[in-house]
Design an enzyme around this catalytic site. Structure first.
Site, PDB file in Angstrom:
ATOM      1  N   THR A 121       0.548  -1.125  -0.155  1.00 13.02           N
ATOM      2  CA  THR A 121       0.171   0.027  -0.345  1.00 13.02           C
ATOM      3  C   THR A 121       0.738   0.565   0.176  1.00 13.02           C
ATOM      4  O   THR A 121       1.503   1.628   0.614  1.00 13.02           O
ATOM      5  CB  THR A 121      -1.063  -0.138   1.558  1.00 13.02           C
ATOM      6  OG1 THR A 121      -1.363   1.050   1.343  1.00 13.02           O
ATOM      7  CG2 THR A 121      -0.296  -0.264   2.307  1.00 13.02           C
ATOM      8  N   TYR A 145      -1.840   0.063  10.311  1.00 14.22           N
ATOM      9  CA  TYR A 145      -2.152  -0.218   8.871  1.00 14.22           C
ATOM     10  C   TYR A 145      -0.821  -0.352   8.378  1.00 14.22           C
ATOM     11  O   TYR A 145      -0.092  -1.062   7.673  1.00 14.22           O
ATOM     12  CB  TYR A 145      -2.829   0.723   8.311  1.00 14.22           C
ATOM     13  CG  TYR A 145      -3.359  -0.262   6.797  1.00 14.22           C
ATOM     14  CD1 TYR A 145      -3.584  -1.599   6.844  1.00 14.22           C
ATOM     15  CD2 TYR A 145      -3.318   0.441   5.913  1.00 14.22           C
ATOM     16  CE1 TYR A 145      -3.706  -2.234   5.206  1.00 14.22           C
ATOM     17  CE2 TYR A 145      -3.399   0.074   4.546  1.00 14.22           C
ATOM     18  CZ  TYR A 145      -3.878  -0.736   3.978  1.00 14.22           C
ATOM     19  OH  TYR A 145      -3.864  -1.487   2.982  1.00 14.22           O
TER      20      TYR A 145
END
Length: 345
Positions: A121, A145
């Site tokens: 990501t 995250y």
């Protein structure tokens, strides 16, 4: 190794994973799926695809899948993806995204599977000082995250240096849209992605869209993001797999985006144009940690892979997302016998 080696897709019943399954099948690859269905949907796995309901940290199950399906590559999508939740429950993310990835990598090594593609990501960059963002931009995640994904990137790099494994880490920017044939799309209730929220509002499933912040250093004051069509992203995974097989000594880390950003207002305006309606917008304060602009520099992936996006048009992305939103209820209302053709193993 045969070019069409069987591929195990973890999280293959989820949003991006299910599109990767479709892209692999369309290109002639044998596919198997493992998913615990905590956020994925059984209907998202096409009939005839071997499906195993289970955890990617289950070493015994993975060993059985690798043997039964003669797996030669793994695409790893399983994990948790909601940034605010990662802040509230960091240990969940370090378990689902990092510890379980470590267990999966260990199983891959133990089985001698030589290729792995990892769903990473742009959150690993944090709040970069530059835009567009290149792969060598310093990575300073600002939430669990992002850290959980960056840790897995590091594990893959270290493992590839010590074992006969090559990998590709693809750093996604904002994934949006749905399969053009409406075979899959984003289905999770309570999703936080802007386009999903906007499509729910446009189809009467929400009353409005919240716009978080109108004072960013962007042309219209709202945050700018690089939206990539999920089917283009899925195709990039197939091409990355071909590249790994062609050069077993090479590993890759690449951004996945178009290099063009759209603001929140531009996305909502595009939804209004496609539907001919007007979404109610409610303005509120910024969310902590949201950068002004986050846009990919796609030069590396374009130079490395024969990747030529087919859906790099905002209104097309919107149209496909809306089409999926309109048929989603048919899937959620009950699975047909065909969709249940292969039960969970």
């Amino acid at each position: 190794m045969d070019r069409k080696t069987p591929v195990l897709v973890t999280g293959g019943a989820g949003y991006i994973g299910s599109h990767a399954v479709l892209a692999l099948l369309d290109a002639g690859w044998p596919v198997a799926v493992i998913d615990d269905l905590s956020t994925g949907f059984r209907f998202a796995v096409p009939p005839g695809v071997p499906f195993y309901r289970g955890d990617v940290a289950d070493a015994d199950l993975l060993a059985r899948i690798f043997e039964e399906q003669r797996i030669g590559a793994v695409m790893h999508f399983a994990g948790s993806v909601v940034v605010p939740e990662s802040v509230a429950d960091p240990l969940k993310y370090y378990d689902n995204n990092t510890a379980k990835s470590r267990a999966l990598i260990a199983a891959v090594v133990a089985a001698g599977v030589p290729h792995m593609i990892f769903s990473s990501t742009a959150a690993t960059y944090g709040m970069p000082d530059v835009s567009p963002v290149r792969e060598d931009t310093p990575q300073h995640p600002i939430n669990p995250y992002g850290w959980s994904k960056l840790m897995t990137e590091r594990m893959l790099a270290d493992t590839a240096a010590a074992h006969p494994l090559n990998y590709c880490a693809l750093r996604y920017f904002n994934v949006a849209g749905a399969d053009p044939q409406a075979r899959s799309g984003q289905s999770t209730a309570g999703a936080t992605h802007l386009l999903k929220v906007a499509c729910e509002a446009a189809t009467g499933k929400r009353s409005h869209v919240d716009v978080f912040g109108t004072d960013y250093a962007t042309p219209d004051g709202t945050g700018v993001r690089d939206y990539i069509h999920v089917s283009d992203l899925a195709e990039a995974h197939v091409l990355a797999l071909e590249a790994l097989i062609a050069e077993p000594a090479r590993s890759l880390t690449m951004n996945c985006g178009y290099g063009r950003g759209f603001s929140v207002r531009e996305v909502l305006d595009a939804v209004d144009r496609v539907t001919g309606g007007t979404i109610e917008r409610r303005h509120g304060p910024r969310r902590a940690g949201d950068p002004d602009s986050l846009v990919a520099d796609p030069a590396l992936i374009r130079a490395t892979l024969p990747w030529r996006p087919r859906h790099a048009d905002l209104e097309r992305i919107v149209s496909h997302a809306l089409q999926w939103e309109r048929v989603l209820g048919e899937h959620l209302g009950g699975e047909s016998p065909a969709l249940r053709a292969r039960p969970a193993a």
